[in-house]
Design a protein around this motif. Sequence first.
Motif, PDB file in Angstrom:
ATOM      1  N   HIS A 139       1.135  -1.073  -0.076  1.00 18.51           N
ATOM      2  CA  HIS A 139       0.012   0.082   0.015  1.00 18.51           C
ATOM      3  C   HIS A 139       1.309   1.057   0.038  1.00 18.51           C
ATOM      4  N   ILE A 140       0.830   1.917  -0.787  1.00 16.89           N
ATOM      5  CA  ILE A 140       1.563   3.154  -1.554  1.00 16.89           C
ATOM      6  C   ILE A 140       0.758   4.186  -0.727  1.00 16.89           C
ATOM      7  N   LYS A 141       1.836   5.321  -0.186  1.00 13.48           N
ATOM      8  CA  LYS A 141       0.740   7.056  -0.013  1.00 13.48           C
ATOM      9  C   LYS A 141       1.255   7.635  -1.157  1.00 13.48           C
ATOM     10  N   CYS A 142       0.818   7.138  -2.519  1.00 15.41           N
ATOM     11  CA  CYS A 142       1.280   8.634  -3.454  1.00 15.41           C
ATOM     12  C   CYS A 142      -0.222   8.523  -4.947  1.00 15.41           C
ATOM     13  N   ASP A 143      -0.343   9.177  -5.764  1.00 14.15           N
ATOM     14  CA  ASP A 143      -0.537   8.910  -6.983  1.00 14.15           C
ATOM     15  C   ASP A 143      -0.301   8.009  -8.409  1.00 14.15           C
ATOM     16  N   TYR A 144      -0.974   6.781  -8.288  1.00  9.46           N
ATOM     17  CA  TYR A 144      -1.003   6.227  -8.541  1.00  9.46           C
ATOM     18  C   TYR A 144      -0.086   6.020 -10.064  1.00  9.46           C
ATOM     19  N   ARG A 145       0.026   7.654 -10.504  1.00 12.22           N
ATOM     20  CA  ARG A 145       0.951   8.259 -11.526  1.00 12.22           C
ATOM     21  C   ARG A 145       2.233   8.090 -11.429  1.00 12.22           C
ATOM     22  N   LEU A 146       2.275   8.622  -9.679  1.00 13.61           N
ATOM     23  CA  LEU A 146       3.657   8.469  -9.897  1.00 13.61           C
ATOM     24  C   LEU A 146       4.963   7.426 -10.128  1.00 13.61           C
ATOM     25  N   MET A 147       3.630   5.657  -9.482  1.00 15.77           N
ATOM     26  CA  MET A 147       4.459   5.022  -9.462  1.00 15.77           C
ATOM     27  C   MET A 147       4.842   4.342 -10.789  1.00 15.77           C
ATOM     28  N   ILE A 148       3.191   4.750 -12.261  1.00 16.36           N
ATOM     29  CA  ILE A 148       3.879   4.628 -13.935  1.00 16.36           C
ATOM     30  C   ILE A 148       4.767   5.307 -13.912  1.00 16.36           C
ATOM     31  N   ASP A 149       4.904   6.683 -13.586  1.00 15.16           N
ATOM     32  CA  ASP A 149       6.720   7.483 -14.161  1.00 15.16           C
ATOM     33  C   ASP A 149       7.070   6.986 -13.627  1.00 15.16           C
ATOM     34  N   ILE A 294      13.731  -4.673  -2.534  1.00 17.80           N
ATOM     35  CA  ILE A 294      13.944  -3.061  -3.880  1.00 17.80           C
ATOM     36  C   ILE A 294      12.294  -2.137  -4.465  1.00 17.80           C
ATOM     37  N   PHE A 295      11.788  -2.435  -3.844  1.00 14.94           N
ATOM     38  CA  PHE A 295      10.484  -1.724  -4.084  1.00 14.94           C
ATOM     39  C   PHE A 295       9.970  -1.339  -3.029  1.00 14.94           C
ATOM     40  N   ASN A 296      10.881  -1.794  -1.906  1.00 16.22           N
ATOM     41  CA  ASN A 296      10.642  -1.512  -0.744  1.00 16.22           C
ATOM     42  C   ASN A 296      11.381   0.361  -0.840  1.00 16.22           C
ATOM     43  N   GLU A 297      12.913   0.450  -1.508  1.00 15.03           N
ATOM     44  CA  GLU A 297      13.284   1.379  -1.452  1.00 15.03           C
ATOM     45  C   GLU A 297      12.717   2.497  -2.894  1.00 15.03           C
ATOM     46  N   ASP A 298      11.442   2.008  -3.576  1.00 16.58           N
ATOM     47  CA  ASP A 298      10.745   2.464  -4.445  1.00 16.58           C
ATOM     48  C   ASP A 298       9.279   3.602  -3.324  1.00 16.58           C
ATOM     49  N   ARG A 299       9.237   2.919  -2.592  1.00 18.64           N
ATOM     50  CA  ARG A 299       7.485   3.604  -1.870  1.00 18.64           C
ATOM     51  C   ARG A 299       8.648   4.496  -1.392  1.00 18.64           C
ATOM     52  N   GLU A 300       9.427   4.617  -0.663  1.00 20.17           N
ATOM     53  CA  GLU A 300       9.983   5.405   0.094  1.00 20.17           C
ATOM     54  C   GLU A 300      10.529   6.441   0.102  1.00 20.17           C
ATOM     55  N   MET A 301      10.848   6.829  -1.517  1.00 22.31           N
ATOM     56  CA  MET A 301      11.223   7.904  -2.579  1.00 22.31           C
ATOM     57  C   MET A 301       9.594   8.158  -3.052  1.00 22.31           C
ATOM     58  N   LEU A 302       9.179   7.579  -3.525  1.00 23.20           N
ATOM     59  CA  LEU A 302       7.925   8.081  -3.733  1.00 23.20           C
ATOM     60  C   LEU A 302       6.753   8.818  -3.033  1.00 23.20           C
ATOM     61  N   GLU A 303       6.412   8.325  -1.992  1.00 23.91           N
ATOM     62  CA  GLU A 303       6.044   9.348  -0.879  1.00 23.91           C
ATOM     63  C   GLU A 303       6.081  10.220  -0.730  1.00 23.91           C
ATOM     64  N   GLN A 304       7.736   9.964  -0.251  1.00 26.54           N
ATOM     65  CA  GLN A 304       8.537  11.615   0.258  1.00 26.54           C
ATOM     66  C   GLN A 304       7.917  12.373  -1.102  1.00 26.54           C
ATOM     67  N   GLN A 305       8.017  11.524  -1.865  1.00 25.75           N
ATOM     68  CA  GLN A 305       8.015  12.862  -3.349  1.00 25.75           C
ATOM     69  C   GLN A 305       6.298  13.681  -3.187  1.00 25.75           C
ATOM     70  N   GLN A 306       5.495  12.342  -3.356  1.00 31.95           N
ATOM     71  CA  GLN A 306       4.159  12.949  -3.367  1.00 31.95           C
ATOM     72  C   GLN A 306       3.720  13.828  -1.688  1.00 31.95           C
ATOM     73  N   GLN A 307       4.694  13.577  -1.232  1.00 29.56           N
ATOM     74  CA  GLN A 307       4.464  14.937   0.711  1.00 29.56           C
ATOM     75  C   GLN A 307       5.384  16.424  -0.135  1.00 29.56           C
ATOM     76  N   ASN A 308       6.200  16.697  -1.125  1.00 28.71           N
ATOM     77  CA  ASN A 308       6.535  17.838  -1.910  1.00 28.71           C
ATOM     78  C   ASN A 308       5.747  18.087  -2.689  1.00 28.71           C
ATOM     79  N   LEU A 309       5.369  17.081  -3.332  1.00 30.18           N
ATOM     80  CA  LEU A 309       4.195  17.595  -4.368  1.00 30.18           C
ATOM     81  C   LEU A 309       3.217  18.468  -4.085  1.00 30.18           C
ATOM     82  N   LEU A 310       2.242  17.946  -2.484  1.00 30.35           N
ATOM     83  CA  LEU A 310       1.230  18.115  -1.790  1.00 30.35           C
ATOM     84  C   LEU A 310       1.257  19.815  -1.465  1.00 30.35           C
ATOM     85  N   ARG A 311       3.034  19.747  -0.553  1.00 27.81           N
ATOM     86  CA  ARG A 311       3.479  20.910  -0.001  1.00 27.81           C
ATOM     87  C   ARG A 311       3.774  22.006  -0.890  1.00 27.81           C
ATOM     88  N   TRP A 312       3.869  21.509  -2.329  1.00 23.99           N
ATOM     89  CA  TRP A 312       4.351  23.292  -3.398  1.00 23.99           C
ATOM     90  C   TRP A 312       3.539  22.715  -4.936  1.00 23.99           C
TER      91      TRP A 312
END
Length: 343
Positions: A139-149, A294-312
């Motif tokens: 379960h990943i806390k980011c927009d699904y399109r960020l995962m597609i990217d 490996i995918f857990n490393e992606d999860r950390e990056m994507l969730e932090q990316q989502q927080q940045n996008l919500l912040r700005w």
Amino acid sequence: MFLKNAWYVAAMPEEVGKAPLARTVCGEKLVFYRGPDGKAVAVEDFCPHRGAPLSLGYVENGRLVCGYHGLAMGCDGKALDMPGQRVRGFPAIKSYAVEERYGFIWVWPGEPEKADPAMIHHLDWAEKAEWAYGGGLYHIKCDYRLMIDNLMDLTHETYVHTGSIGQKEIDEALVSTKTEGEHVMTSRFMDGVQPPPFWRMALRMNDLADDVKVDRWQICHFHPPSHVLIEVGVAHAGQGGYHAPDAVKASSIVVDFITPETETSHWYFWGMARRFKPGDAALTTQIREGQGKIFNEDREMLEQQQQNLLRWPERHLLKLNIDAGGVQSRRIIERKLMEEVAA
């Protein structure tokens, strides 16, 4: 907005057993369970009596029983009975088209009458005994399109996955992106390189030398609504690369089913299908555990990316040639969304 008239992977078969399973798909709150015939079904997670979540109830003889006052519901979303009460006139709740295929439970969150099982993405490897599959769910806390990217541009492997599948040659290899109808394909080929740790392991497990140079490939395929299948592998250098005979290569298909939950979260069904040693259960477990890290490393990056996008939210993201696969995939999603809204 989500594309709802489409098939999404909603659960693994083992998740839908004796107890009801609550899962939100494309903003729809659903409850999955198995009906009288053992088939997986899904209805709205809402009791028509007092609005309690039906997922807090239980399944009895294929009937979903509300855990609040005992109202029993049928697979079609209609009330069946309730102790001491007359409930046949209760309004029906939504029911959803569900199919169990290829080792996954699929759901159509849109209009049930438009749900054609023939539209489920065909998985050729899932029907052949010479292939093995192992995977998991995040379960990943980011927009699904960020995962597609993320999956349509594997440049990030050099930096996010330095200890497993990353290597500097990924940056140096040319990227090719093309779109055919609703299919986006991004390819990258690296010849005469040293295999990174994950692929050294795969070579050893395939009884091949792991201390020689290899030709490596990554071919990412996007199909709507949000599926990404990636052909990956290595072959001993000079043997034909992607087209090399099985005797000198280790290859597989990375399976990514990305199912939107909310605007900022999704269900990520990940796994790997391989065509070597399909009967080796221990190898399947070893690969699944390695892939999961490996995918857990992606999860950390994507969730932090989502927080940045919500912040700005006012900041625009830059687009480079390496982003073409994700950009083209998003365009297909947007076009199909417009078509669905217009219809």
